[in-house]
Motif scaffolding. Structure first.
Motif, PDB file in Angstrom:
ATOM      1  N   GLY A   1      17.323   2.430  34.814  1.00  0.00           N
ATOM      2  CA  GLY A   1      17.123   2.120  33.403  1.00  0.00           C
ATOM      3  C   GLY A   1      15.763   1.494  33.184  1.00  0.00           C
ATOM      4  O   GLY A   1      14.951   1.388  34.117  1.00  0.00           O
ATOM      5  N   ARG A   2      15.476   1.102  31.970  1.00  0.00           N
ATOM      6  CA  ARG A   2      14.190   0.481  31.661  1.00  0.00           C
ATOM      7  C   ARG A   2      14.410  -0.823  30.911  1.00  0.00           C
ATOM      8  O   ARG A   2      15.357  -0.960  30.138  1.00  0.00           O
ATOM      9  CB  ARG A   2      13.331   1.395  30.779  1.00  0.00           C
ATOM     10  N   ILE A   3      13.508  -1.762  31.152  1.00  0.00           N
ATOM     11  CA  ILE A   3      13.461  -2.985  30.371  1.00  0.00           C
ATOM     12  C   ILE A   3      12.222  -2.851  29.509  1.00  0.00           C
ATOM     13  O   ILE A   3      11.120  -2.643  30.021  1.00  0.00           O
ATOM     14  CB  ILE A   3      13.380  -4.230  31.268  1.00  0.00           C
ATOM     15  N   VAL A   4      12.415  -2.903  28.191  1.00  0.00           N
ATOM     16  CA  VAL A   4      11.293  -2.734  27.272  1.00  0.00           C
ATOM     17  C   VAL A   4      11.025  -4.037  26.534  1.00  0.00           C
ATOM     18  O   VAL A   4      11.930  -4.833  26.299  1.00  0.00           O
ATOM     19  CB  VAL A   4      11.525  -1.576  26.267  1.00  0.00           C
ATOM     20  N   ARG A   5       9.766  -4.230  26.203  1.00  0.00           N
ATOM     21  CA  ARG A   5       9.365  -5.395  25.430  1.00  0.00           C
ATOM     22  C   ARG A   5       9.115  -4.934  24.007  1.00  0.00           C
ATOM     23  O   ARG A   5       8.372  -3.966  23.776  1.00  0.00           O
ATOM     24  CB  ARG A   5       8.114  -6.013  26.048  1.00  0.00           C
TER      25      ARG A   5
ATOM     26  N   ILE B   1       6.598  -0.422  21.495  1.00  0.00           N
ATOM     27  CA  ILE B   1       7.294  -1.012  22.632  1.00  0.00           C
ATOM     28  C   ILE B   1       6.437  -0.849  23.887  1.00  0.00           C
ATOM     29  O   ILE B   1       5.569   0.007  23.945  1.00  0.00           O
ATOM     30  CB  ILE B   1       8.686  -0.388  22.871  1.00  0.00           C
ATOM     31  N   THR B   2       6.711  -1.691  24.869  1.00  0.00           N
ATOM     32  CA  THR B   2       6.052  -1.624  26.170  1.00  0.00           C
ATOM     33  C   THR B   2       7.126  -1.600  27.238  1.00  0.00           C
ATOM     34  O   THR B   2       8.082  -2.382  27.169  1.00  0.00           O
ATOM     35  CB  THR B   2       5.148  -2.856  26.391  1.00  0.00           C
ATOM     36  N   VAL B   3       7.010  -0.718  28.208  1.00  0.00           N
ATOM     37  CA  VAL B   3       7.939  -0.709  29.331  1.00  0.00           C
ATOM     38  C   VAL B   3       7.559  -1.903  30.215  1.00  0.00           C
ATOM     39  O   VAL B   3       6.441  -1.969  30.720  1.00  0.00           O
ATOM     40  CB  VAL B   3       7.885   0.612  30.127  1.00  0.00           C
ATOM     41  N   ALA B   4       8.479  -2.844  30.364  1.00  0.00           N
ATOM     42  CA  ALA B   4       8.207  -4.047  31.142  1.00  0.00           C
ATOM     43  C   ALA B   4       8.569  -3.864  32.609  1.00  0.00           C
ATOM     44  O   ALA B   4       7.885  -4.370  33.487  1.00  0.00           O
ATOM     45  CB  ALA B   4       8.972  -5.233  30.563  1.00  0.00           C
TER      46      ALA B   4
END
Length: 78
Positions: A49-53, A39-42
């Motif tokens: 919070g975090r949006i992950v790719r 995963i990559t933190v977008a």
């Protein structure tokens, strides 16, 4: 141990463990957020919070959920 919540935009990780139970855990697994997944933190969300790719998908995680997902740094050569 690092969690997704520790990640900054652009950092790459591999999911190690999802420390959730029940419906919440099952839903993340259904979306492909499984141990071993890269995963990559977008982005960082408005409330921390975090949006992950994950592949072509983007998944928004609230801070508590991001904290429960343990990750390992992805090697630069992979």
């Amino acid at each position: 141990m690092r969690s997704v919540l520790d990640g900054k935009p652009g950092e790459n990780f591999r999911v190690e463990r999802i420390g959730l139970l029940g419906r919440q855990r099952r839903r993340l697994l259904e979306m492909g957020l499984i141990p071993g997944a890269p995963i990559t933190v977008a982005a960082i969300g408005a409330f921390g919070g975090r949006i992950v790719r994950l592949g072509e998908a983007r998944i928004a995680l609230d801070a508590a959920t991001a904290r429960a997902i343990t990750v390992a740094a992805e090697s630069a050569h992979e």
